[in-house]
Design a protein around this motif. Structure first.
Motif, PDB file in Angstrom:
ATOM      1  N   GLN A   1       0.858  -1.185   0.000  1.00  0.00           N
ATOM      2  CA  GLN A   1       0.000   0.000   0.000  1.00  0.00           C
ATOM      3  C   GLN A   1       0.894   1.236   0.000  1.00  0.00           C
ATOM      4  N   VAL A   2       0.598   2.164  -0.876  1.00  0.00           N
ATOM      5  CA  VAL A   2       1.392   3.390  -0.999  1.00  0.00           C
ATOM      6  C   VAL A   2       0.454   4.582  -0.860  1.00  0.00           C
ATOM      7  N   THR A   3       0.865   5.550  -0.038  1.00  0.00           N
ATOM      8  CA  THR A   3       0.098   6.790   0.112  1.00  0.00           C
ATOM      9  C   THR A   3       0.733   7.841  -0.781  1.00  0.00           C
ATOM     10  N   ARG A   4      -0.074   8.436  -1.616  1.00  0.00           N
ATOM     11  CA  ARG A   4       0.415   9.460  -2.538  1.00  0.00           C
ATOM     12  C   ARG A   4      -0.358  10.756  -2.302  1.00  0.00           C
ATOM     13  N   ARG A   5       0.311  11.851  -2.575  1.00  0.00           N
ATOM     14  CA  ARG A   5      -0.315  13.167  -2.469  1.00  0.00           C
ATOM     15  C   ARG A   5      -0.987  13.489  -3.796  1.00  0.00           C
ATOM     16  N   LYS A   6      -2.224  13.930  -3.721  1.00  0.00           N
ATOM     17  CA  LYS A   6      -2.928  14.318  -4.945  1.00  0.00           C
ATOM     18  C   LYS A   6      -2.251  15.547  -5.531  1.00  0.00           C
ATOM     19  N   PRO A   7      -2.220  15.660  -6.842  1.00  0.00           N
ATOM     20  CA  PRO A   7      -1.607  16.845  -7.443  1.00  0.00           C
ATOM     21  C   PRO A   7      -2.405  18.097  -7.082  1.00  0.00           C
ATOM     22  N   ALA A   8      -1.675  19.143  -6.715  1.00  0.00           N
ATOM     23  CA  ALA A   8      -2.321  20.412  -6.322  1.00  0.00           C
ATOM     24  C   ALA A   8      -2.810  21.151  -7.561  1.00  0.00           C
ATOM     25  N   GLN A   9      -4.038  21.660  -7.475  1.00  0.00           N
ATOM     26  CA  GLN A   9      -4.556  22.469  -8.596  1.00  0.00           C
ATOM     27  C   GLN A   9      -3.990  23.879  -8.535  1.00  0.00           C
ATOM     28  N   ASP A  10      -3.721  24.332  -7.321  1.00  0.00           N
ATOM     29  CA  ASP A  10      -3.166  25.674  -7.130  1.00  0.00           C
ATOM     30  C   ASP A  10      -1.807  25.487  -6.438  1.00  0.00           C
ATOM     31  N   GLU A  11      -0.783  25.228  -7.237  1.00  0.00           N
ATOM     32  CA  GLU A  11       0.537  24.885  -6.723  1.00  0.00           C
ATOM     33  C   GLU A  11       1.134  25.947  -5.797  1.00  0.00           C
ATOM     34  N   HIS A  12       0.913  27.191  -6.064  1.00  0.00           N
ATOM     35  CA  HIS A  12       1.536  28.274  -5.299  1.00  0.00           C
ATOM     36  C   HIS A  12       0.594  28.865  -4.248  1.00  0.00           C
ATOM     37  N   GLN A  13      -0.502  28.203  -3.991  1.00  0.00           N
ATOM     38  CA  GLN A  13      -1.496  28.612  -2.980  1.00  0.00           C
ATOM     39  C   GLN A  13      -1.957  30.064  -3.171  1.00  0.00           C
ATOM     40  N   VAL A  14      -2.184  30.460  -4.403  1.00  0.00           N
ATOM     41  CA  VAL A  14      -2.619  31.831  -4.708  1.00  0.00           C
ATOM     42  C   VAL A  14      -3.999  32.095  -4.127  1.00  0.00           C
ATOM     43  N   LEU A  15      -4.903  31.108  -4.301  1.00  0.00           N
ATOM     44  CA  LEU A  15      -6.267  31.300  -3.796  1.00  0.00           C
ATOM     45  C   LEU A  15      -6.275  31.497  -2.280  1.00  0.00           C
ATOM     46  N   GLY A  16      -5.518  30.701  -1.559  1.00  0.00           N
ATOM     47  CA  GLY A  16      -5.446  30.838  -0.094  1.00  0.00           C
ATOM     48  C   GLY A  16      -4.834  32.158   0.319  1.00  0.00           C
ATOM     49  N   THR A  17      -3.804  32.573  -0.398  1.00  0.00           N
ATOM     50  CA  THR A  17      -3.129  33.839  -0.088  1.00  0.00           C
ATOM     51  C   THR A  17      -4.090  35.003  -0.311  1.00  0.00           C
ATOM     52  N   VAL A  18      -4.774  35.013  -1.445  1.00  0.00           N
ATOM     53  CA  VAL A  18      -5.700  36.111  -1.758  1.00  0.00           C
ATOM     54  C   VAL A  18      -6.866  36.125  -0.775  1.00  0.00           C
ATOM     55  N   ALA A  19      -7.448  34.953  -0.532  1.00  0.00           N
ATOM     56  CA  ALA A  19      -8.597  34.894   0.395  1.00  0.00           C
ATOM     57  C   ALA A  19      -8.176  35.349   1.793  1.00  0.00           C
ATOM     58  N   GLY A  20      -7.005  34.903   2.239  1.00  0.00           N
ATOM     59  CA  GLY A  20      -6.509  35.307   3.564  1.00  0.00           C
ATOM     60  C   GLY A  20      -6.240  36.795   3.637  1.00  0.00           C
ATOM     61  N   ALA A  21      -5.678  37.374   2.546  1.00  0.00           N
ATOM     62  CA  ALA A  21      -5.385  38.811   2.514  1.00  0.00           C
ATOM     63  C   ALA A  21      -6.669  39.615   2.575  1.00  0.00           C
ATOM     64  N   VAL A  22      -7.686  39.176   1.826  1.00  0.00           N
ATOM     65  CA  VAL A  22      -8.966  39.899   1.836  1.00  0.00           C
ATOM     66  C   VAL A  22      -9.585  39.854   3.226  1.00  0.00           C
ATOM     67  N   ILE A  23      -9.642  38.642   3.805  1.00  0.00           N
ATOM     68  CA  ILE A  23     -10.248  38.510   5.146  1.00  0.00           C
ATOM     69  C   ILE A  23      -9.438  39.295   6.168  1.00  0.00           C
ATOM     70  N   GLY A  24      -8.100  39.188   6.099  1.00  0.00           N
ATOM     71  CA  GLY A  24      -7.245  39.924   7.046  1.00  0.00           C
ATOM     72  C   GLY A  24      -7.397  41.430   6.890  1.00  0.00           C
ATOM     73  N   GLY A  25      -7.521  41.893   5.644  1.00  0.00           N
ATOM     74  CA  GLY A  25      -7.699  43.331   5.377  1.00  0.00           C
ATOM     75  C   GLY A  25      -9.033  43.820   5.920  1.00  0.00           C
TER      76      GLY A  25
END
Length: 179
Positions: free
Chosen positions: A60-84
Motif C-alpha cells: 500500500q502506498v500513500t500518494r499526495r494528490k496533485p495540487a490544482q493551485d501549486e503556489h497557494q494563490v487562492l489561499g493567499t488572496v482569500a486570507g489577505a482579503v479577510i485579514g484586510g
C-alpha cells in the motif's frame, strides 16, 4: 625319416609353439599390469550453487494528490482579503489604514499556509507491486575424489561419478569416462 620320428618332430614343434605362445601371452599380460585399480576411498566434492529469483509483493502506498493551485494563490488572496477586512475594523484614520495593510499581510500569509497544509493532507492510497532479486544457495555434488591403488602404488583422481569398488585400467591407464 621314419613315421614315428616325423610324428615326434611335429608334436615337438607344436608343443614348443604352444609353449612359446603361452609364455609370450603371460609376458605381455604381465607388462600391461593390472586390469583394474582398487578403490581405497571415495569422498564427495561439493560446491555451492547460487540461483537468483524474483520475489514480488503488493504494498500500500500513500500518494499526495496533485495540487490544482501549486503556489497557494487562492489561499493567499482569500486570507489577505479577510485579514484586510478584519484589520479595517480596528482603529481609525491612519491607524485604520495601517491595521488594514497589516491585517491583509498577516491574512495573506495565514491563508497561504492554511492552503499548503490542506493540500499536503489531500492524499490517496494505491497498491503497487514491488519486486526484488533474492539469491537461493544450495550445495550440490560436483564430483568424487577417489583414492586408488594400482600395482602397489596409491594415487588420487577426481571423477564425475562414483567408481564403485574398482576402476578399469587399459594399457596401464585408468579409464575414467564412460566407454
Amino acid at each position: 625319416m621314419n613315421k614315428s620320428m616325423m610324428t615326434g618332430a611335429v608334436l615337438g614343434v607344436a608343443l614348443a609353439t604352444a609353449g612359446g605362445v603361452f609364455a609370450g601371452y603371460s609376458y605381455l599380460d604381465g607388462e600391461q599390469g593390472a586390469r583394474e585399480a582398487e578403490v581405497l576411498s571415495v569422498s564427495e566434492v561439493r560446491e555451492t550453487v547460487e540461483e537468483p529469483r524474483q520475489v514480488c509483493r503488493d504494498v500500500q502506498v500513500t500518494r499526495r494528490k496533485p495540487a490544482q493551485d501549486e503556489h497557494q494563490v487562492l489561499g493567499t488572496v482569500a486570507g489577505a482579503v479577510i485579514g484586510g477586512v478584519l484589520g479595517n475594523q480596528v482603529g481609525g484614520g491612519n491607524g485604520k489604514k495601517l491595521a488594514t495593510v497589516a491585517g491583509a499581510a498577516a491574512g495573506g500569509y495565514a491563508g497561504n499556509k492554511t492552503q499548503e497544509k490542506m493540500q499536503a493532507g489531500d492524499t490517496y492510497q494505491s497498491t503497487e507491486q514491488r519486486c526484488e532479486t533474492v539469491v537461493d544457495s544450495r550445495e550440490v555434488i560436483s564430483g568424487f575424489e577417489v583414492t586408488y591403488r594400482l600395482q602397489g602404488e596409491e594415487g588420487t583422481v577426481l571423477m564425475d561419478r562414483h567408481p564403485g569398488k574398482t576402476i578399469p585400467v587399459v594399457d596401464g591407464q585408468l579409464v575414467l569416462g564412460e566407454g
